[in-house]
Structures are given as structure tokens and as C-alpha cells.
Scaffold this motif. Structure first.
Motif, PDB file in Angstrom:
ATOM      1  N   VAL A   1       0.868  -1.170   0.000  1.00 20.80           N
ATOM      2  CA  VAL A   1       0.000   0.000   0.000  1.00 20.80           C
ATOM      3  C   VAL A   1       0.905   1.220   0.000  1.00 20.80           C
ATOM      4  O   VAL A   1       1.772   1.346   0.859  1.00 20.80           O
ATOM      5  CB  VAL A   1      -0.920   0.015   1.237  1.00 20.80           C
ATOM      6  N   ALA A   2       0.725   2.072  -0.975  1.00 19.17           N
ATOM      7  CA  ALA A   2       1.587   3.244  -1.069  1.00 19.17           C
ATOM      8  C   ALA A   2       0.844   4.474  -0.598  1.00 19.17           C
ATOM      9  O   ALA A   2      -0.336   4.638  -0.881  1.00 19.17           O
ATOM     10  CB  ALA A   2       2.055   3.440  -2.496  1.00 19.17           C
ATOM     11  N   ILE A   3       1.555   5.303   0.148  1.00 18.73           N
ATOM     12  CA  ILE A   3       1.002   6.602   0.526  1.00 18.73           C
ATOM     13  C   ILE A   3       1.718   7.634  -0.320  1.00 18.73           C
ATOM     14  O   ILE A   3       2.934   7.822  -0.185  1.00 18.73           O
ATOM     15  CB  ILE A   3       1.210   6.870   2.018  1.00 18.73           C
ATOM     16  N   ALA A   4       0.995   8.271  -1.218  1.00 19.09           N
ATOM     17  CA  ALA A   4       1.586   9.290  -2.071  1.00 19.09           C
ATOM     18  C   ALA A   4       1.235  10.649  -1.487  1.00 19.09           C
ATOM     19  O   ALA A   4       0.264  10.787  -0.743  1.00 19.09           O
ATOM     20  CB  ALA A   4       1.044   9.165  -3.488  1.00 19.09           C
TER      21      ALA A   4
ATOM     22  N   TYR B   1      11.294  -1.572   9.696  1.00 21.48           N
ATOM     23  CA  TYR B   1      11.176  -0.148   9.334  1.00 21.48           C
ATOM     24  C   TYR B   1      12.382   0.273   8.515  1.00 21.48           C
ATOM     25  O   TYR B   1      13.520   0.139   8.950  1.00 21.48           O
ATOM     26  CB  TYR B   1      11.072   0.663  10.639  1.00 21.48           C
ATOM     27  N   ILE B   2      12.100   0.756   7.323  1.00 16.11           N
ATOM     28  CA  ILE B   2      13.164   1.303   6.483  1.00 16.11           C
ATOM     29  C   ILE B   2      12.933   2.802   6.403  1.00 16.11           C
ATOM     30  O   ILE B   2      11.821   3.246   6.091  1.00 16.11           O
ATOM     31  CB  ILE B   2      13.145   0.686   5.074  1.00 16.11           C
ATOM     32  N   THR B   3      13.970   3.551   6.705  1.00 12.45           N
ATOM     33  CA  THR B   3      13.770   4.992   6.808  1.00 12.45           C
ATOM     34  C   THR B   3      14.561   5.737   5.744  1.00 12.45           C
ATOM     35  O   THR B   3      15.580   5.252   5.258  1.00 12.45           O
ATOM     36  CB  THR B   3      14.181   5.484   8.206  1.00 12.45           C
ATOM     37  N   GLU B   4      14.051   6.941   5.423  1.00 15.01           N
ATOM     38  CA  GLU B   4      14.809   7.802   4.524  1.00 15.01           C
ATOM     39  C   GLU B   4      15.900   8.519   5.305  1.00 15.01           C
ATOM     40  O   GLU B   4      16.872   8.982   4.745  1.00 15.01           O
ATOM     41  CB  GLU B   4      13.867   8.830   3.860  1.00 15.01           C
TER      42      GLU B   4
ATOM     43  N   LEU C   1       7.316  -1.176   7.250  1.00 18.18           N
ATOM     44  CA  LEU C   1       7.048   0.239   7.033  1.00 18.18           C
ATOM     45  C   LEU C   1       8.234   0.804   6.281  1.00 18.18           C
ATOM     46  O   LEU C   1       9.344   0.850   6.813  1.00 18.18           O
ATOM     47  CB  LEU C   1       6.865   0.935   8.390  1.00 18.18           C
ATOM     48  N   ALA C   2       8.005   1.180   5.014  1.00 17.14           N
ATOM     49  CA  ALA C   2       9.100   1.685   4.190  1.00 17.14           C
ATOM     50  C   ALA C   2       8.837   3.158   3.914  1.00 17.14           C
ATOM     51  O   ALA C   2       7.945   3.509   3.154  1.00 17.14           O
ATOM     52  CB  ALA C   2       9.202   0.900   2.888  1.00 17.14           C
ATOM     53  N   SER C   3       9.590   4.009   4.567  1.00 18.65           N
ATOM     54  CA  SER C   3       9.368   5.436   4.429  1.00 18.65           C
ATOM     55  C   SER C   3      10.409   6.006   3.477  1.00 18.65           C
ATOM     56  O   SER C   3      11.573   6.088   3.820  1.00 18.65           O
ATOM     57  CB  SER C   3       9.460   6.075   5.824  1.00 18.65           C
ATOM     58  N   GLN C   4       9.972   6.365   2.300  1.00 15.48           N
ATOM     59  CA  GLN C   4      10.843   6.884   1.235  1.00 15.48           C
ATOM     60  C   GLN C   4      12.146   6.088   1.154  1.00 15.48           C
ATOM     61  O   GLN C   4      13.233   6.632   1.301  1.00 15.48           O
ATOM     62  CB  GLN C   4      11.166   8.348   1.483  1.00 15.48           C
ATOM     63  N   PRO C   5      12.031   4.791   0.899  1.00  7.39           N
ATOM     64  CA  PRO C   5      13.218   3.938   1.016  1.00  7.39           C
ATOM     65  C   PRO C   5      14.286   4.231  -0.032  1.00  7.39           C
ATOM     66  O   PRO C   5      15.430   3.812   0.147  1.00  7.39           O
ATOM     67  CB  PRO C   5      12.663   2.524   0.827  1.00  7.39           C
ATOM     68  N   THR C   6      13.958   4.953  -1.088  1.00  8.73           N
ATOM     69  CA  THR C   6      14.966   5.183  -2.125  1.00  8.73           C
ATOM     70  C   THR C   6      15.447   6.620  -2.159  1.00  8.73           C
ATOM     71  O   THR C   6      16.153   7.021  -3.075  1.00  8.73           O
ATOM     72  CB  THR C   6      14.397   4.834  -3.519  1.00  8.73           C
TER      73      THR C   6
ATOM     74  N   ILE D   1       3.275  -4.432   3.183  1.00  4.85           N
ATOM     75  CA  ILE D   1       4.200  -3.292   3.118  1.00  4.85           C
ATOM     76  C   ILE D   1       3.423  -1.994   3.019  1.00  4.85           C
ATOM     77  O   ILE D   1       2.521  -1.860   2.184  1.00  4.85           O
ATOM     78  CB  ILE D   1       5.147  -3.442   1.900  1.00  4.85           C
ATOM     79  N   LEU D   2       3.758  -1.066   3.883  1.00  2.00           N
ATOM     80  CA  LEU D   2       3.242   0.290   3.755  1.00  2.00           C
ATOM     81  C   LEU D   2       4.383   1.142   3.223  1.00  2.00           C
ATOM     82  O   LEU D   2       5.399   1.319   3.886  1.00  2.00           O
ATOM     83  CB  LEU D   2       2.763   0.815   5.116  1.00  2.00           C
ATOM     84  N   LEU D   3       4.229   1.639   2.011  1.00  2.00           N
ATOM     85  CA  LEU D   3       5.282   2.388   1.350  1.00  2.00           C
ATOM     86  C   LEU D   3       4.902   3.858   1.324  1.00  2.00           C
ATOM     87  O   LEU D   3       3.861   4.231   0.791  1.00  2.00           O
ATOM     88  CB  LEU D   3       5.459   1.864  -0.081  1.00  2.00           C
ATOM     89  N   ILE D   4       5.755   4.672   1.915  1.00  2.00           N
ATOM     90  CA  ILE D   4       5.508   6.108   1.855  1.00  2.00           C
ATOM     91  C   ILE D   4       6.495   6.683   0.872  1.00  2.00           C
ATOM     92  O   ILE D   4       7.705   6.441   0.992  1.00  2.00           O
ATOM     93  CB  ILE D   4       5.676   6.729   3.253  1.00  2.00           C
TER      94      ILE D   4
END
Lengths: 384, 375, 506
Positions: free
Chosen positions: C286-289, C336-339, C424-429, C454-457
């Protein structure tokens, strides 16, 4: 070039470290007197300085040079240093070598004594103040061949028990007697019928001062009340000042302290307030000290630590040293009071009454209580 | 050997890791040279001063070495204690300067359980451990106050520890020592009563005051090193220290219970400082005196700084400061003020504080040399 | 005319040849882009040109003349200016004070003439159409405007050659657009622009010519009109790069994450997230744009326990999170993957081995009864460095010395190896180069295949469109759009992100 210089310095430094570790050269000609100050140290204007006067100025006839070292003392300066009430005691230089070690902390007392005994082979080691009771007690046991003098207390062993050692002489003072006289003067001097007393800590010598002071006030002015407080510190001048200010606010106009450097704050407060307040000094003649408040110092309860020190040194020089407890009293000139401003405040009649009280104590007509709690029930001499 | 040094100084895989040893040594050396200039400027002989200072410091064998050596170790064990007490929270990013208060809490606790009658007849082997245990608990709890306030309420630990120092001071010297714990005036003792002989630290070198305190501290130095580098606790502690400026977010996300850890750290720090304080009562003065000019807690900050907040560094710097204090007695014999060793101590701290500069200069000098060789 | 050229530049760092015989020639008035992966040597080259590093060998020519640049002063005198990734601004100073710092207009020779300075700054900002408020304090400005201040600062020094070191890394998409407008204006004013980036789409949009660097060497210099992203990516990475994300069949499982009526206030007490309802099921992304600053940070902080919700519930793996602190979350099966790798992801002073066990360090075999097991940690780290291709393979290197991409790989290695059902992947790239981005995508898809929810922000629309099974659009703390990649396009998402369109199933 720079490197060479550094190398030379380093080598010289290291060599010098090892080269000089021989014991200090001995000069059998002079008797060595060691002295360990308490943490107050040199320049406390009171206890330690008084003991140093007995050793350095009188016994050795030298003058301390700021930062370390001595220079010879002139005859005039020597004579000027002896107070009036000791003029008849025959104080003359004794040709001894003084070695003074100051203590930064309580833990230094024993190492300091150790250095004086082991490294300097002193004949007599003087411990100034009750705080050295334990250190002198322990060391005297360890070094039975060295003589020790302890001021203001009897020696205590490592378990806190008072001990009697043949190589220790303890000098105590009848503080209650000089306290009584300044109390009597305060009783006459007060206009508000309230006088103040600031004690450092409730230890025996200070308690004796208090007892004598209260008894003296009670004798000359039965209507006066004594506002007494203990600061629990001998070093906190600002606390002394605030205590004095609060006592003055309660109406006390003559204040006496037995609180070491804490009492310096009392004089500061009196100097700032000015008349009609009077301060009474302790141990030494504080009316002569320009750094305190000479203009408003009524009198001082004198306790001749200097004389005691000198006497102890003399006994070693004469070969009459004997262990035990010696209490100095009014009778032998060990305590007294300083004239300062007494004659400006008291009438001639009152002054003569003070002198007769002094004579009565010397003659044993009455005894001054040593415990403040006894003053309540103590009967003062009449007609004062 | 190399591995051992690596492990001690931890910065392995780092270029010039040995700088961590060289920099303090050079700093101390510079401080000694500057100190010599000071002495010379007052017209005294600096070599004589150092000769007496170090000759009687207990570091260099010579006359009376035995007594100097034992005095040095007695002082050092207390400096090591307060040094560790500062360094442990510092490694976790906590600036605690409460060692001063914790130290005297230890001193008074040891005095109380040392003279407390019901315990006084127990043999040393039981009495002394009880006293030390109580000291650890009391000091730890005193440290825990700041830890609790920091962890649960977010109150700055530096301010709290400063205030607790004053509270401890007035509570002990203003009340306990002159009130409930005062010795009977009739005994002629001022301050608290003397401790029972069974509570005294056993002497390990006869003819001196040297007692087991230094052995306790040697063990503690190792224990703290082990705690810092070999345990989960130390791993989390250092992680907190590295991220303290970013609110310890990374360790928190990594499952570190920072609140609990802060409280544990402050407890341990307080307990070690108090243990140092108990050495005063149980090995030197045998009572809490009416006035106790401590200062060991604040000196501990200098010790930790010189030792780089590393346990083994603190061992060495604690011995150095202890040696300076011991030597201070003898410099007076050559007419040099007793404050001189304190000046040296201050200079060392100053030059240690400039360690980044010294490191930079050293690295530059060394790399220059290397380039010169290769060119 | 040639504005700047570098001939045979060599720069060696311990263990690394950062610039290996690099030669470039840049024409006056062009926008010249240099692309390459992190660690390819782009920044080193720029620092040499700007005088921050001295080259081991090689020469630099400015306007055809040999330049002797030993210090950034020399570069400034040669009219070279540089906008660094991290701004060299004093936050407490005003825009004007920052711009004139070091070269202030004076009255009577020594009094700082602030009015004159403001006037100069206004003039300058009008000339280049770089709108700023000269009297505002820099700390109150958004990042994009701060960058503008930096540009004005170097323009005031008369810079003709402007170097931008990854200028878009810190910008939002709108700010990036603004920056590009500025760059085009500067080009019109005949300034020479060197643009460092690893984002190929940006380079394709703005540059005239593009140099590709890899491992310290220039792989080629191409005109934009004669190349495409795919070719550039291949040159950069040295092999074909899969930029298109291959869709994987989704197998939905049970709900692993759920928020209901979630309302969160930010640190300043302002409601930053309002009544959010959504869930994430096992095996879906699920992406949060949304544009940055529309509640994403608060959502993440609420999930992690840094912020306590005002209202509503968060449920992870069926456990409702109540009064939970960050360290408890770890035990609830969350990765949790963080930017924000430097602040949240890693402990920079810790070595790779210590970072890679963070969170699992209390577990066997890394520790036993509270005592760490070095051998087990070393063995595990070595294995993970291999598995996640972390370079260099130095378990004992400090995290701060790894490149951004490898730092993110360390985080991936740690997080994806821990036990979890929800990621929880927050702006992983964010801030990653093409190669590392591809790597992250690969692992996200692996996770999905394994049945992780996966929650992708993300701020990158292409990422959202490529990876997500469902898309939620966040605008001013509200979910204004619920859709899927099949039902929407980037344009529509963009409108929703700006709050111009709503698409919520009532």
C-alpha cells in the motif's frame, strides 16, 4: 635545533628526577620543628596563623616570604609581634628550623606528618587544631621516637578513643575564662539588652567559649538575653554574614563569634551597618586586623595558640618535654581579652570591675562553667 | 599484544588508532613543560620542583617509595572511582556531575554502617561486605534520582545532579554529622563516631595505609570495560551516547529501552562514586569528619577527560592524578606552594581538551614525514 | 567557447582511486550534467575544481587559461561558485546578511551598511528572477528558498561558472521545478552550469550535455538529444538496469496493519493527520503518495510510538498499540526502512557489524545472558554483507564511512532479516542512485512475495505507480484519494496530491 633543545630539556628533566632523591641533608646544629596546618592553612587570620607566629616569628625569628621560603626578621618586628599581655613571659628566639606543611584535605594530615618525620627527621611535630587529633594519635603510635604537640584536642587513636601517649603533649585552653570576660564586657556594652553569639560547630572548645560568654553576660547584665546560633561551618563567610544580619535584625547590638573564617562574615556585616553595632573577635586580637573591622571591634577573646606553640617548642629545646595534657588558663596567660575599643565604650568603673572579675577567676574565687547548659543553674558573682 | 591493545582502545580498523594513546601522553608532556615555565617564571627551580613532585609521587622508586606508593594508590582509587562515575553516563551521552554528592553519600553511609552497633561485632568478612553493599545501594539510589527524573520527566540530568550535590552536602554536613550521627562530645571526637575495626578495609602492605580499595578499583575498571564492550548493556549504552544529540532515535527504534537504561546507568554511576567515597571512611579517616573538603567528584571529571572516558584510560589518569596529589606534600619542603601540582593538573586538562588540535598536529607531522620519505 | 576544462585529473584516496584520469570540457552557457552512482567520483572532481581538494596530477583550464586552484578563494576569484548539498548559511542571520557575508557594503569604510545591502540583494534577485524576502531570517525559510539564497550568494560574488552538487536531493518535486526554472534563467544570462545528480529523469529534463562517471572514470559524454534514460543507466551501472518494475501477482492474506480514525498532532500541537482509516494486508504494497509535509512524518512517528495519537487506534499483527514506546514496537513484528538513515536508521559511529544486529542484539546467538558473542556477530555480518552485496565487505568499518546506498543496504539487511510481518518503508529510495534504487525495489518485491504487508511512503510518483497494489493520497493530513495504479495515472495523482481532486469511496 628545536628538537635538540627539547631533547636536552627532556634528558635533563629525567636525570634530575632521579639524581635528587637523596634524603634531605641533615643539620644537627638546629632542632627541626615540623608543623602541619589544618585545612584552613596559612593566612586564615586566626588559628593557624597564630600557631605559625609561635613557631616562625618567635621560636625561629624568621619571616615567611609569600609563595615559600623565609627571610630573617628584624629585632623591632620581633618585639612588635609580641602582644602586651605576653611581654612578661620572656619570649626569645630559640634557634630552630621551621618546616611547615599545609594540608589541602583531611586525607593529607597523615602523609604530611609522615613526610615531616621520615624525610625531615623533625624533633617535634605540631598538629594545629582538633581536626588533627586522629592523625597525631595514629602517627604518635607509629613513630614513638618523635615528639608531637597537638593543639586544642587530645589525641585519638584509629578507633576514635582518646589515648594517652608519652610522646604527645596536648595543649588545651580555658576558653570559658576569656569567653567569660568578653561576655562581661558585652553585658556592659549592650544598649538593647540583647547580644549575639555565632558558633562554628558544637565542638568542645567552641562550647566552652559559649558557656563562658553566656555566664559573663549573665554576671554583668542579668536582664540581657543571648541570641546564640551555630552555623555548622568554620569556612563559610557568607553564612556568617547572613547569620549576623539576622541577629542584628532581632535587636542584638554586640556580637561575638567563635566560628573561624565564618566569623569574618560577621565583621563584614558589622562594618556595613556601622554604629551602634559592635563585634567581638576570637582567638587572636581581631581589632588589629585591618582586613576585618578594626573600628567596630569592641574586644577579642584571646587564646594564645602562639604562646602554647612557643612553650611546646621551648620544652623540646630545653629538654623538658613531657607528654600529657596542659590546659592554659587566665592564670598562666594562655587566654585573655584584647583592649581594642573597650575604654571607648565602658566606663572606668566598669573596666575596673572587669579587671576584678579577671582577678577573681585567677584566684579561683569562682569557676566559670564549661557547658552552656549549666549556665542556667550557675550562680554568678554578685555586685557587678 | 596488538589484539589486546586493540580491544582496550577499541578504535580498531581506524587509521592511527595509536593516536588515542599518544595524544594524552603528548598532552601531559606539554603540560609539564608549560608548568616548568610557570615555576621558572617565579624564580624557582623547575627541575627541583619536578624532582620532588615525582620523586615523592609514588611513581618512581626512591627513598620512602613504599609510603609514597601506598599513599598514591589510596588517592588514585578514589579518583578512579569518580572518574568512572563520570565516564559511564558520559558514554551514554549523559553529562552527570553528581559524583561529588554521590561520593559523600558513600562516605556517610559507610560511616553509619561502620559504627552501627548491632553490626559492630560481626567479623570483617561479613561486616565489610554489608557496609559496601549498603554504600552501593545508597549511592546508586542517590544517582537514580537524577536518572529517574531524566528518563521519566525529561529533566536535564546536569542541573539535577548539581542540585543533588548541594542537597547531599547540606543534608550530610549540615544535619547528619552535627545532628543525629554526631559522636558523643564526651569521647572527644568531632564528626561521626569512628567505625568499628571490623568495617575497615584490610591493609595489603604492612607498615602503610594501603588497603584493598585499589584492588576493588582494578576489578571495577575491568568490570566496567567488560560492561561497556562485551555486554548488551554496554552495546546499548554506547549506541545511546552516539545518538544522544539526535534524541537517541536510532537505538529506540532498535528496541533499546532508553528510559530503563538511563536509570540503570545513573544507578551504576552513583554506586561507583559512593564506593569511592566509602574508601575515605573505611580506609583513611575512619569517620565522617565535621568538615570534609571533598572535591573528588569534580576531580573525577578531569580524570575521565584525561582518560578519554575509557576504563583503562581512567585507570592510568587516576593514577597520574593520585601521584600528583601525593607529590604535592613534598614540594612544600622545597618552598614551592602546595597548589603547584594542582596547576599541573589543570594544565593537563587544558591540553587534553585541546586534544583535537594536538592530534591534528601529530598526524600532520607524521604524514609529512612519510611523504618526505616516499618522495 | 570553452568555459572550463579538466585534463587528466587523478586523485587517490587511501584504498580508493576517486578520479582516474578524468578529462572534461564544458562550453560557456551550457548546462552540463555529470551523473554517476554514489562514489563514482563526481563530488571529488567538483571539489578539485572548487579548490577543496588538490589533485594528485592533472590540470584545470578556465576560459582556456591554465588555472592554479589551491584554495576555494582561487576558485572564487576565477568566478567559479558552488552550491553545496549542505548549505553554508547561518540560520539566525537574515537573507541579506547571509548573502553579503564576507563582502559587506560599508559606510565610512567600516560601518556595515545594511540598507545598501538589502538594496543590492533586491536588485540581484530581480535581475535573475530569484524571489526572496531579503529581511527574512534564513531559519524561517523552506529548503528550496534557502538554496535560492545560496545561489544569490555566489551570483553576488560574480560567479560565471556555477556548480550544483546534487541540488535536488533535498528538494520537493515543486521546489525542483522551481530550481529548474532558475537554472534555465541562469543559462539565458549566459552562465555556465555544472549539474551533479544521480537522478536520470532530472538530468534528461535539464541538461544540454551529460557526462557519465563510473568508478572514477568518465564513461562517456553524450548530448541529451542523442540518448535516453536507459542508455545512461547502463553506462552508469555498467550493465542493463531494470527500471521498469515488474509486477508480481498479489496474494492477499490477513490484515497485518490497520489504522482507524487516526488523528495525530505534531510537535507544535497542530493536527497533522485527521481521521485516517486504512489497512495493509499480508502480501500487498500500500503506497502513501503525497507532497512532503502533508502528514507522512506524523504517520510514521505515530506508528513508531514517537507521537501519541489524539484519537484512533493503530493495530499491528492484531495487537492494538496503546501507550506504546518506540522500543516496544520492535517486539510487535514490525520492520522499518527509513529515509533518514543518519538519524534513525544507523548509529553512524558504530561499525557495520554493530548496526546490523541492532534490534536483534538481545537475541541468541548475538548475545547470551546479556553478554555479546563476537564470533556469532562477525559470522552473521559476513554472511549478510554478502547476501545484500554491501560494499566494501568490511564488517569493522564504521557506518558513516559507507556510501548512502550501502548504508541503506545495511538497514535493509538488518530490517528484512528480523522477524516481521509488516514492513514500514518510508521513502526507502530517497537520495539513492539508480543501482541502489533498483536493489531496494528488488527486495521490496521479494518481501511482497514472502507475504509481508508493506506500507510504502513515497514522494516519487513513478515508484508509487510501479510498486503499489493500492494507492492512498495524503493531502493536509487527510486521505483524499484511494485508488490503484490500474485506475489512475500520474497526472491524476499529481492533482490529488495538490488537493485539486478528491477520489474517495464514500
Amino acid at each position: 635545533m628545536k628538537k635538540l633543545l627539547v631533547a636536552v630539556l627532556v634528558v635533563g628533566f629525567i636525570v634530575s628526577l632521579f639524581a635528587g632523591c637523596k634524603p634531605a641533608a641533615q643539620q644537627p646544629a638546629k632542632i627541626k620543628i615540623g608543623l602541619v596546618t589544618d585545612v584552613g592553612g596559612r593566612g586564615d587570620r586566626s588559628f593557624n596563623d597564630s600557631a605559625l607566629r609561635g613557631l616562625e616569628t618567635w621560636a625561629a625569628k624568621v619571616e615567611y616570604v609569600q609563595g615559600g621560603g623565609y627571610k630573617a626578621l628584624s629585632d623591632e618586628a620581633f618585639n612588635a609581634s609580641i602582644p602586651d599581655d605576653l611581654k612578661d613571659k620572656g619570649i626569645t628566639p630559640l634557634n630552630v628550623e621551621p618546616i611547615v606543611l599545609e594540608s589541602k584535605a583531611k586525607e593529607d594530615y597523615i602523609p604530611n606528618i609522615q613526610a615531616l618525620v621520615e624525610q625531615e627527621h623533625c624533633d617535634l611535630v605540631i598538629g594545629v587544631g582538633f581536626m588533627l587529633a586522629g592523625a597525631i594519635g595514629e602517627s604518635a603510635k607509629k613513630y614513638p621516637d618523635t615528639k608531637f604537640m597537638l593543639i586544642d584536642s587530645t589525641p585519638v587513636d584509629e578507633n576514635g578513643n582518646t589515648v594517652d601517649l608519652p610522646n604527645v603533649v596536648s595543649y588545651l585552653f580555658a576558653e570559658q575564662e576569656c569567653g567569660f570576660l568578653v561576655g562581661a564586657i558585652a553585658g556592659y556594652a549592650t544598649k538593647t539588652n540583647k547580644v549575639g553569639y555565632i558558633g562554628g560547630m558544637a565542638i568542645p572548645p567552641v562550647l566552652r567559649y559559649e558557656a563562658g560568654y553566656r555566664a559573663g553576660v549573665k554576671t554583668t547584665n542579668p536582664n540581657a538575653t543571648v541570641i546564640g546560633q551555630y552555623t555548622n561551618s568554620f569556612v563559610d563567610a557568607s553564612l556568617g554574614k547572613s547569620t549576623a544580619v539576622s541577629q542584628m535584625a532581632l535587636g542584638a547590638d554586640v556580637l561575638f563569634h567563635a566560628a573561624g573564617a565564618t566569623g569574618n562574615g560577621m565583621f563584614q556585616a558589622i562594618c556595613e551597618k556601622g554604629a551602634p553595632y559592635w563585634g567581638i573577635g576570637v582567638d587572636v586580637d581581631m581589632g588589629l586586623d585591618p582586613n576585618l573591622c578594626p573600628d567596630r571591634t569592641l574586644t577579642s577573646a584571646l587564646k594564645h595558640v602562639d604562646y602554647a606553640t612557643y612553650e611546646a617548642i621551648k620544652s623540646v629545646v630545653d629538654g623538658t618535654f613531657k607528654g600529657g595534657v596542659i590546659t592554659l588558663t587566665l592564670k598562666d596567660g594562655g587566654v585573655g581579652y584584647a583592649p581594642d575599643h573597650v575604654k571607648d565604650v565602658l566606663t572606668a568603673d566598669q573596666i575596673s570591675k572587669i579587671e576584678s572579675l579577671k582577678t577573681m577567676i585567677i584566684n579561683g574565687t569562682f569557676t566559670v562553667p564549661t557547658d552552656p547548659n549549666e549556665v542556667e543553674t550557675w550562680t554568678p558573682p554578685t555586685n557587678f | 599484544m596488538k589484539e589486546v591493545l586493540y580491544r582496550i582502545f577499541v578504535k580498531r580498523q581506524e587509521k592511527y588508532w595509536w593516536m588515542n594513546i599518544l595524544v594524552p601522553v603528548v598532552s601531559i608532556f606539554i603540560a609539564l613543560i608549560v608548568g616548568a615555565v610557570f615555576i621558572a617564571s617565579t624564580g624557582r627551580n623547575p627541575f627541583l620542583a619536578y624532582k620532588y613532585l615525582f620523586g615523592s609521587s609514588g611513581l618512581i622508586p626512591g627513598p620512602y617509595f613504599k609510603s609514597h606508593f601506598s599513599e598514591m594508590l589510596i588517592a588514585s582509587s578514589m579518583f578512579i572511582a569518580t572518574g568512572l562515575a563520570f565516564a559511564i553516563p558520559a558514554r551514554a551521552g549523559l553529562f552527570s556531575i553528581g559524583a561529588e554528592g554521590q561520593f559523600i553519600v558513600g562516605t556517610i553511609t559507610a560511616a553509619f554502617f561502620g559504627y552501627y552497633k548491632p553490626l559492630a561485632n560481626l567479623p570483617t568478612i561479613i561486616h565489610l561486605p554489608i557496609v559496601l553493599l549498603m554504600v552501593i545501594i545508597a549511592g546508586g539510589l542517590w544517582g537514580l534520582i537524577a536518572g529517574y527524573l531524566k528518563a521519566k520527566k525529561g529533566i536535564n540530568e546536569t542541573i539535577v545532579t548539581i542540585m543533588l550535590n548541594w542537597i547531599a552536602f547540606h543534608l550530610i554536613e549540615g544535619w547528619l554529622v552535627t545532628g543525629p550521627m554526631k559522636a558523643d562530645v564526651a569521647t572527644g571526637v568531632s564528626g561521626t563516631p569512628y567505625v568499628s575495626p571490623t568495617a575497615k578495609l584490610p591493609i595489603i602492605l604492612s607498615g602503610t595505609r594501603l588497603n584493598i580499595s585499589i584492588l576493588i578499583m582494578l576489578f571495577l575498571v575491568y568490570a566496567v570495560w567488560f560492561l561497556l564492550y562485551r555486554t548488551v548493556f554496554g552495546y546499548e549504552l554506547r549506541a545511546m551516547g552516539y545518538t544522544a544529540i539526535t534524541n537517541m532515535e536510532a537505538p529506540k527504534i532498535g528496541g533499546v529501552n532508553t528510559e530503563k537504561r538511563i536509570m540503570q546507568i545513573m544507578f551504576i554511576s552513583g554506586a561507583i562514586a559512593a564506593l569511592g567515597g566509602s574508601f575515605i571512611t573505611l580506609g583513611v579517616l575512619f569517620q565522617y569528619p565535621p568538615v570534609f573538603e571533598g572535591g573528588y567528584g569534580f576531580d573525577g571529571i578531569a580524570v575521565a577527560l584525561i582518560g578519554g572516558n575509557e576504563p583503562f584510560g581512567i585507570l592510568l589518569s587516576g593514577i597520574l592524578i593520585g601521584a600528583l596529589r601525593t607529590g604535592a606534600t613534598s614540594v612544600q619542603l622545597v618552598k614551592i606552594p602546595k597548589t603547584f601540582p594542582a596547576i599541573i593538573e589543570g594544565l593537563i586538562v587544558v591540553f587534553i581538551a585541546l586534544h583535537e588540535l594536538i592530534r591534528y598536529l601529530l598526524v600532520k607531522a607524521i604524514t609529512k614525514k612519510k611523504e618526505g620519505v616516499s618522495a | 567557447m570553452e568555459a572550463l576544462s579538466a585534463k587528466n585529473i587523478v586523485k587517490r584516496f587511501p584504498n580508493v582511486l576517486a578520479n582516474d584520469n578524468v578529462s572534461l570540457s564544458i562550453e560557456k552557457g551550457e548546462i552540463f550534467a555529470i551523473v554517476g552512482e554514489n562514489g563514482a567520483g563526481k563530488s571529488t572532481l567538483m571539489k578539485i575544481i572548487y579548490g577543496l581538494y588538490l589533485p594528485d596530477s592533472g590540470e584545470i583550464y578556465v576560459n582556456g587559461e591554465k588555472a592554479n586552484i589551491k584554495h576555494s578563494r582561487d576558485a572564487i576569484n576565477l568566478k567559479i561558485g558552488m552550491v553545496h548539498q549542505e548549505f553554508m548559511l547561518i540560520p539566525r542571520f537574515t537573507v541579506t546578511e547571509n548573502i553579503v557575508l564576507g563582502d559587506e557594503p560599508r559606510k565610512f569604510g567600516f560601518v556595515f551598511d545594511y540598507k545598501q545591502a538589502v538594496k543590492e540583494v533586491e536588485e540581484l534577485s530581480n535581475r535573475f528572477a530569484l524571489v526572496v524576502d531579503p529581511t527574512e531570517k534564513v531559519e524561517n525559510l523552506p529548503v528550496g528558498i534557502q538554496q535560492r539564497v545560496e545561489i544569490l550568494k555566489i551570483l553576488r560574488r560574480g560567479a560565471e561558472i556555477l556548480i550544483f552538487d546534487e541540488p535536488t536531493a533535498v528538494l520537493t518535486p515543486e521546489e525542483t521545478e522551481e530550481l529548474f526554472k532558475t537554472l534555465r534563467k541562469l543559462k539565458e544570462a549566459n552562465k555556465t552550469i555544472i549539474f551533479i545528480s544521480h537522478k536520470l529523469s532530472e538530468v534528461m529534463e535539464i541538461a544540454d550535455r551529460i557526462a557519465v562517471m563510473r568508478r572514477g572514470r568518465v564513461q562517456g559524454i553524450v548530448k541529451k538529444t542523442e540518448t535516453n534514460e536507459k542508455e545512461l543507466a547502463k553506462m552508469m551501472v555498467g550493465r542493463d538496469v531494470v527500471l521498469e518494475i515488474q509486477k508480481v501477482k498479489t496474494e492477499l492474506g490477513e490484515v497485518v496493519f490497520k489504522v482507524e480514525d487516526l488523528t495525530v498532532k505534531n510537535q507544535r500541537g497542530v493536527v497533522a493527520l485527521k481521521d485516517c482509516i486504512f489497512d495493509v494486508r499480508a502480501g500487498e504494497i500500500v503506497a502513501i503518495a503525497g507532497v512532503e509535509g502533508n502528514g507522512q512524518a506524523e504517520l510514521v512517528n505515530a506508528i513508531l510510538g514517537f507521537l501519541r495519537p489524539v484519537k484512533g487506534t493503530i493495530t499491528i499483527n492484531g495487537n492494538e498499540m496503546k501507550f506504546i514506546t518506540p522500543y516496544d514496537i520492535r517486539r510487535k513484528g514490525l520492520a522499518y526502512i527509513t529515509e533518514d538513515r543518519k538519524r534513525r536508521g544507523l548509529i553512524l559511529q558504530y561499525r557495520a557489524r554493530e548496526n546490523i544486529i541492532l534490534g536483534n542484539h538481545t537475541l541468541y546467538p548475538f548475545s547470551n545472558k546479556g553478554i555479546l558473542n563476537d564470533n556469532a556477530i562477525d559470522e552473521y555480518t559476513t554472511r549478510k554483507l554478502e547476501e545484500f552485496d554491501i560494499r566494501p565487505r568490511e564488517a569493522y568499518m564504521k557506518a558513516q564511512n559507507f556510501s548512502g546506498g550501502n548504508q541503506q543496504k545495511i538497514i535493509l539487511a538488518r530490517e528484512l532479516s528480523s522477524e516481521h510481518k509488516f514492513l514500514l518503508a518510508s521513502q526507502p529510495t530517497r537520495g539513492l542512485d539508480v543501482g541502489a534504487t533498483e536493489f531496494v525495489y528488488k527486495w521490496l518485491i521479494e518481501e511482497k512475495k514472502k507475504g509481508i504487508g508493506i506500507l510504502l511512503i513515497s514522494l516519487e510518483l513513478s515508484e508509487v505507480m510501479g510498486l503499489a497494489d493500492r494507492i492512498l493520497v495524503l493531502y493536509k493530513g487527510e486521505i483524499v484519494g484511494v485508488t490503484t495504479p490500474e485506475e489512475t495515472n500520474e497526472e491524476e495523482l499529481g492533482l490529488m496530491m495538490l488537493g485539486l481532486k478528491r477520489k474517495v469511496a464514500q
